[in-house]
Design an enzyme around this catalytic site. Structure first.
Site, PDB file in Angstrom:
ATOM      1  N   SER B 252     -46.314  17.834   8.058  1.00  0.00           N
ATOM      2  CA  SER B 252     -45.491  18.115   9.223  1.00  0.00           C
ATOM      3  C   SER B 252     -45.094  16.825   9.953  1.00  0.00           C
ATOM      4  O   SER B 252     -44.558  15.924   9.326  1.00  0.00           O
ATOM      5  CB  SER B 252     -46.261  19.073  10.136  1.00  0.00           C
ATOM      6  OG  SER B 252     -45.464  19.497  11.192  1.00  0.00           O
ATOM      7  N   ASP B 581     -39.715  26.979   5.429  1.00  0.00           N
ATOM      8  CA  ASP B 581     -41.134  27.325   5.406  1.00  0.00           C
ATOM      9  C   ASP B 581     -41.578  27.905   6.742  1.00  0.00           C
ATOM     10  O   ASP B 581     -42.734  27.812   7.109  1.00  0.00           O
ATOM     11  CB  ASP B 581     -41.977  26.133   5.000  1.00  0.00           C
ATOM     12  CG  ASP B 581     -42.018  25.052   6.070  1.00  0.00           C
ATOM     13  OD1 ASP B 581     -41.315  25.201   7.093  1.00  0.00           O
ATOM     14  OD2 ASP B 581     -42.742  24.065   5.893  1.00  0.00           O
ATOM     15  N   HIS B 634     -45.543  27.065   6.828  1.00  0.00           N
ATOM     16  CA  HIS B 634     -45.686  25.651   7.182  1.00  0.00           C
ATOM     17  C   HIS B 634     -47.135  25.162   7.180  1.00  0.00           C
ATOM     18  O   HIS B 634     -47.433  24.100   6.634  1.00  0.00           O
ATOM     19  CB  HIS B 634     -45.066  25.444   8.563  1.00  0.00           C
ATOM     20  CG  HIS B 634     -44.911  24.012   8.937  1.00  0.00           C
ATOM     21  ND1 HIS B 634     -44.157  23.134   8.199  1.00  0.00           N
ATOM     22  CD2 HIS B 634     -45.408  23.293   9.972  1.00  0.00           C
ATOM     23  CE1 HIS B 634     -44.200  21.943   8.762  1.00  0.00           C
ATOM     24  NE2 HIS B 634     -44.947  22.014   9.833  1.00  0.00           N
TER      25      HIS B 634
END
Lengths: 677, 679
Positions: B252, B581, B634
């Protein structure tokens, strides 16, 4: 417990039911009341069965518990302090707050080096029995697994008996970071108080570093397996460079002191065996080493730990699990399990007394002789009289404590004059020893005693008295495999010539009597330790009543007591002044004499300071383990010690905080040691 | 136990009492007293009966609680005695599988956690945070949010001017693997990956969790905590002690943090780490970016604009109670906005590359993406392919014609998001916004402590913002500068969101460009590998339909129009969705690896190999799987078996080609082709 709860009420109920008719009979007047009673009786019988009663009871308890819990949680956090202050008057500020008010701020980065047993260990790979414990603490924390699966736990905590490294299929690793040793168990602080106080003047994670290492391994093996020494070096270098070149203040505790001695030699040594930092690494990176409770010259209780698994604090294993010791599951073999486990830990051998009879005394002489155990006031008198004592008066009972005899078999032997002791050399029994393998019958548990014959055990007892010199022979005799590993990693002698190239081997690095201090004249070495607590110094042993080498054949003779109140002998242990674990001699000698000024052990003339903290038990319950304690671990919460550390970390020198601070006879005792300097 | 119980069972106690008194009376044979005593007893008994009736409800409650507790303990006991492998999945974890294949640990692994997943602990606080020293204020159980919410907010905020600590408060990242292995109890982030790596021999010495304060701007983590120096030193130590280069696994926002690190470490010392141009080549084998937000995420925008991001600023999702509580009232969102706007790091996630990447009013790279189920999509796609002229099905035709303008990242009203730009009446936003650039303070009426920059705006300016109708990623930054001038002042000194024309221009030596892949060059390390590993198959926020907030008080004046739906299935609850995602759209995650860095180009002068690895999302098949072993979401992707296997193979020495090169399910290659970026 739940069974009990269910059964007992049943009986009481039964007992009470037949009584009810008698109650109603006595009323005699048949009016409305008996009806009500009968109705009630039926009702109570129908509704309030035993289980219902139980449930009601449990429900009540739960409700009350939740209510209290709620109140506790809703309570403002400052409430206990408020109550305390209401009772005892205002508490003194913790040293961090006090010094913050004085205007001290964080300056030098701080490195903590924890001692033996206080560092947490976690599981990275285990046998199937340890399923679900991945990255959970096996050592430190709640020790829940000791009770849940004791044998599995012992298996995972043990190291390999040959290599002193991981057994196949098991990887137990030190917990990293400050959490490794801030608390040993819930609520039992080790470094937490010091950390909290340092944080007050601005320290935080980036300026504090816990040098966590696997304390079971020999010091050099921590580098071989985990590269721990390289990590410490890299972290210290990082902290110095990110803090504007300010050198670190290192604070080792207990065995961490020896570990850091080893580190200082390692970092200077050239690369394959050492860290390749060069001879000025310490001068560039270390401002001060503030040793807390330093067992520089070893501790006698390490010997008993190895000899009969009876050490009291060093191998805390026994203390933390008293239930296990007496449990039926293990039976009488608990001690054997503990011995088998601890004997695989090479590190315990780093604390065997060093320097032999020169330091620890021989059969007739010991540096501490004349120490009076009764109380402090008399001790002062003795100190004055100390000068007049001569060797001839040794027969005198009042000076009868022969501290030099670290292990003696029988109280009479411990007290007798040396000329009256008949000793038989136990080494003659060695030849027989190899033949007698009696371990067939002993089952699972394996200690090296099981390979000994009873005759050799008796031969050990017949030697009667062991001094620090002959102790090593004894250990070699009773635990040859362990000492084979020990000899490869540690040495216990005194160097005649420190420049001899053999002293470049790592086995000498943790012995202050066989190494030179680094070439860093500006560095300072402190020895900070508690005094005023009777500390184990020598032992009276007896043979185990069971004449079987399946069990540990030697035991401390707990019945041996000194006669009068002032006696140093209690429960088979001669005690002397110290911090409950380390005798003053071991903690203070190097800084009081061995390294004082420019000596051959301290060629650069590093300044040394002794800071003793007189033990005072906690004044009230709210103090917990005390703010003026001098005990080996509890001293980490001693306000005076914390203040000293904070001042030095904030930039003060040893002279600034007052130089030496001595309560014991350490200087006198050090003088009486004849060591070439 | 028994006597205690008897005392508690009131009835019995009285009976016993009566019995004993009766006996004693009998001995004495005094009738008068006996009578009196009997009366007393009767009275007492009646009282008891009465009392028992009153008590019944309480008793019954106690009984019930006791019953439940006992049952609970029993179950708990049974659960604990159960062998722990009883509840395990039949599926073999990838770690064990690869161990059997003979893989062993080789390259040390460095984890770089993303935003919000890293724990934060308190080192110095205000009196209200008494007793929280070295306790987690972020991560863990979050109990303090409920206990003292305002105190918690105060400690989580940073200084509004400097973006650093407020005076008297020091909140610091938790160090070590524990920093982000679990976010909350049982909510894994890195734990599954760590455990699998441990199976093939990894342990604390060759795994490192980069802990940094994810609230700070990247350069400030170095200024305040020396986090970048620490990371450099740790990597150097691991390479030295293990003799192999490291494999870096950022997740991320950690992806951007590590991009920043790569540039920092090469830059000369006062601003950078002074590692020299070959540092990456000597120390890094591969960077395996998981769910990378290379080009930003649209939801960061809505988060800053109206505090309505759904996952990025977890704060809202995990504390729904706080949102509706009376204590905080309607100001909760305001509080969250105030706190999260002090976190500079969020600005690193704003969409980068402007209209070139994200599309303009009429065009976007993803246009034509079909949001319905796969079947419909392929139909429509086939239809589109086979000559659009003679389409027989009017419905399908309509679906196709209803073009989604993803480029309009924020539009006011559903209509303005759909109309062609020629019809869309829209005043020039720059004129509107900068014409009114002297916001008149109106914060006098907003009592209390909540302070957001919206309070300093006049009604006219707010109306002007809404009249802007549609904003693309090109002028969205201007919009933010208008509504949040202070925030953007800090942001502009720390981050940049453009595209570089000339990468060799000396302006790009400044650290604010380091986390933008479109304004930096990859390092001089031809053997290093870049991976983009991300999930696909989940609708992901891409652009928003806004409306004015009806309550024109002190609350946030804009809201996502959650009533807006339609748009061929792409518009749901005011949000246009696209493949991704759940947090990062495919475009942002994949473009750099699929095109921006592919081959030798100006962003990748050494031509280091890049690999795109997509993982199609599959929801967990049963409850035992928890958050799924094939998830593409995610965060949940960190438990994806295929992803873990890829990482482990690379860590054990494989190259991108060994594990199969690209693996693509989405239309990322088509999307990328449409982007007209000079390479």
């Amino acid at each position: 417990m739940s069974l009990l709860r269910r059964r007992k009420p049943l009986e009481s109920e039964k007992a009470s039911v037949p009584e009810k008719p008698s109650v109603s009979d006595t009323s005699k007047k048949p009016d409305a009341k008996p009806d009500i009673k009968d109705e009630k009786k039926k009702h109570s019988k129908g509704r309030w069965s035993c289980i219902d009663g139980c449930c009601w009871f449990i429900g009540c308890i739960c409700c009350i518990w939740w209510f209290l819990l709620f109140l506790f949680n809703a309570m403002p956090a400052s409430f206990p302090q408020y109550v305390t202050e209401a009772i005892t008057g205002p508490l003194p500020d913790p040293p961090g707050v006090k010094l913050q008010k004085e205007g001290l701020t964080a300056k030098h980065p701080v490195v903590f080096v924890p001692g033996i047993v206080t560092g947490g260990l976690e599981l990275w790979e285990g046998h199937p029995c340890a399923d679900g414990l991945f990255r959970k603490r096996l050592w430190g924390g709640t020790f829940g697994e000791v009770y849940k699966r004791p044998l599995c736990w012992v298996e995972h905590m043990s190291l390999d008996n040959e290599t002193g490294l991981d057994p196949p299929g098991i990887r137990v690793r030190p917990v990293p970071g400050l959490v490794a040793a801030d608390y040993f168990a819930p609520g039992y602080f080790v470094w937490a108080v010091l950390i909290a106080n340092l944080a007050r003047i601005g320290y935080e994670e980036k300026t504090m570093y816990m040098a966590a290492y696997d304390w079971r391994l020999s010091f050099q093996n921590t580098e071989v397996r985990d590269q721990t020494l390289s990590r410490i070096k890299s972290n210290i270098e990082l902290m110095v460079s990110t803090n504007g070149g300010k050198k670190v203040v290192v604070i080792p505790h207990s065995m961490g002191v020896l570990y850091f001695l080893h580190f200082m030699k390692w970092v200077e040594a050239p690369a394959p065996m050492g860290g390749g930092g060069g001879s000025d690494w310490c001068a560039k990176h270390i401002k001060a080493v503030m040793n807390i409770g330093a067992p520089f010259l070893g501790v006698p209780k390490a010997v008993t730990g190895l000899f009969s698994a009876e050490a009291k604090d060093v191998a805390v294993a026994r203390a933390i699990a008293p239930g296990v010791l007496d449990s039926e599951l293990f039976g009488l073999q608990t001690l054997q399990h503990v011995m088998r486990m601890t004997r695989t830990w090479d590190s315990t051998m780093s604390m065997i007394p060093k320097g032999g009879e020169t330091i620890w005394g021989d059969i007739d002489w010991a540096p501490e002789q004349g120490y009076d155990c009764s109380n402090k006031k008399q001790k002062g008198n003795e100190t004055q009289a100390g000068g007049t004592i001569n060797v001839d008066s040794l027969d005198d009972k009042s000076y009868g404590v022969h501290y030099g005899r670290i292990i003696s078999f029988g109280k009479d032997i411990a007290e007798a004059h040396s000329s009256k002791i008949e000793r038989k050399d136990f080494k003659e029994a060695v030849k027989d020893n190899n033949l007698g393998h009696s371990n067939v019958s002993c089952g699972d548990v394996w200690t090296e005693y099981q390979e000994m014959t009873w005759d050799s055990v008796k031969a050990v007892a017949d030697y009667k008295v062991y001094t620090a010199g002959s102790l090593l022979d004894l250990l070699h005799f009773v635990a040859p495999k362990m000492m084979q590993r020990g000899d490869a990693h540690f040495s216990y002698g005194i160097a005649d010539n420190l420049d001899d190239p053999k002293y470049e081997n790592y086995k000498y690095w943790s012995n202050p009597l066989e190494t030179k201090l680094p070439n860093a004249p500006e560095m300072e070495i402190y020895s900070m330790y508690g005094v005023g607590i009777p500390t184990e110094r020598s032992y009276v042993y007896k043979l185990s009543p069971l004449a079987d080498t399946c069990f540990i054949p030697f035991r401390i003779d707990t019945s041996a007591e000194g006669g009068d109140t002032g006696s140093c002998l209690k429960g088979g242990v001669h005690s002397v002044n110290g911090d409950e674990t380390v005798p003053v001699l071991s903690a203070g000698f190097m800084c009081a004499r061995g390294w004082r000024g420019k000596t051959r052990f301290n060629p650069a003339g590093i300044s040394t300071y002794i800071r003793e903290y007189d033990h005072a038990p906690p004044a009230n319950l709210l103090e917990g383990r005390g703010t003026q304690s001098g005990a080996h671990v509890d001293i980490m919460g001693n306000f005076a010690l914390i203040e000293d550390i904070i001042r030095v970390a904030a930039g003060a020198t040893g002279e600034d905080i007052g130089g030496d601070q001595v309560h014991s006879d350490i200087f006198k005792w050090s003088e009486s040691i004849k060591l070439k300097l | 136990m028994a006597p205690v119980l008897r005392k508690l069972l009131y009835v019995e106690a009285v009976i016993n009492y009566k019995k004993s008194s009766f006996l004693s009376e009998k001995e004495k044979e005094k009738k008068v007293v006996w009578d009196g005593d009997k009366k007393k007893d009767d009275e007492r008994l009646r009282l008891v009966v009465k009392r028992r009736k009153d008590w019944r409800c309480v008793d019954w409650c106690c009984w019930l609680i006791g019953y439940i507790c006992t049952a609970w303990w029993l179950l708990l006991f049974l659960y604990n005695t159960l062998p722990s492998h009883y509840l395990q999945l039949p599926v073999e974890p990838p770690g064990l599988k690869l161990k059997k294949e003979g893989l062993r640990e080789l390259h040390p692994v460095v984890f770089v956690p993303g935003i919000v997943t890293g724990g934060l602990e308190l080192w110095e606080g205000r009196p209200c945070a008494h007793g929280l020293f070295r306790k987690r204020v972020w991560g863990g159980s979050f109990t303090e949010i409920f206990k003292r919410p305002l105190c918690w907010l105060e400690h989580m905020s940073l200084d509004n001017e400097t973006g650093l600590d407020p005076p008297g408060i020091r909140v610091r990242p938790v160090p070590g693997l524990v920093a982000a292995d679990y976010f909350g109890p049982g909510y894994f982030v890195w734990a599954v990956l760590i455990e699998n790596l441990a199976h093939i021999g990894y342990e604390g010495k060759n795994m490192h969790m980069t802990s940094y304060d994810w609230r700070l701007s990247f350069q400030n983590t170095e200024v305040r905590d020396q986090s970048l120096s620490r990371l450099k030193s740790k990597i150097e130590l691991m390479v030295r002690t293990n003799g192999h280069k490291v494999v870096v696994v950022p997740h991320s926002m950690g992806v951007l943090y590590f991009l920043h690190f790569i540039k920092w470490v090469e830059a000369p010392t006062p601003m950078g780490g002074g590692g020299g141009p070959h540092w990456c080549h000597n120390h890094i084998k591969a960077v395996m970016n998981i769910g990378p937000a290379f080009l930003g995420v649209p939801k960061a925008l809505s988060g800053i604009f109206s505090a309505e991001a759904k996952d990025i600023a977890f704060a809202r999702a995990m504390a729904p109670y706080v949102l509706d509580s009376d204590i905080l009232g309607l100001q909760t969102l305001g509080h969250i906005m105030r706190v999260s706007r002090t976190w500079d790091s969020i600005m690193s996630l704003l969409p980068k590359g402007g209209e070139t990447i994200w599309g303009d009013l009429d065009w976007s790279p993803e246009e034509g993406y079909c949001c319905n189920s796969l079947k419909d999509c392929s139909k429509a796609y086939v239809n589109q392919q086979s000559g659009s002229g003679n389409s027989s099905n009017g419905k399908l035709d309509a679906t196709r014609n209803e073009k989604v303008h993803y480029g309009r990242i924020i539009s006011f009203g559903k209509l303005s998001s759909q109309l062609p730009s020629s019809i869309l009446e829209r005043p020039d936003s720059k004129v509107v916004l900068f014409g009114l650039n002297s916001p008149t303070g109106r914060n006098s009426s907003c009592g209390g402590e909540v302070w957001t920059e919206y309070h300093e705006m006049s009604k006219e300016s707010i109306r002007a913002v809404a009249e802007g109708k549609a904003y693309t990623s090109g002028n969205i930054v201007d919009l933010l500068r208008f509504v949040a001038p202070r925030l953007m002042r800090r942001a502009d000194s720390q981050f940049s969101h453009g595209i570089a024309d000339d990468l060799d221009h000396p302006t790009y030596n400044h650290y604010r460009y380091w986390s933008n892949p479109l304004e930096t060059k990859l390092p001089n390390a031809p053997e290093m590998e870049m991976y983009c590993l991300y999930g696909v198959g989940i609708p992901t926020e891409r652009s928003y339909v806004y409306k004015d907030s009806p309550s024109d008080k002190c609350s946030i004046p804009f809201k996502i129009d959650s009533g807006a739906s339609g748009g061929g299935g792409c518009l749901k609850g005011g949000v246009y969705l696209v493949d991704g995602d759940e947090s990062v759209p495919v475009l942002s995650a994949g473009f750099m690896c699929a095109k921006g860095w592919r081959g030798k180009n100006r962003f990748n002068p050494e031509g280091m190999p890049t690999h795109v690895r997509e993982y199609r999302h599959l929801p967990p098949t049963n409850l035992l799987e928890g958050r799924g072993m094939q998830s593409g979401a995610h965060v949940d992707i960190m438990g994806n078996v295929a992803l873990i296997e890829d990482i482990m193979r690379v860590a054990a020495g494989a190259t991108g080609r060994d594990i199969g090169g690209d693996r693509i399910y989405s239309q990322i290659l088509q999307f990328s082709e449409r982007i007209n970026l000079p390479l």
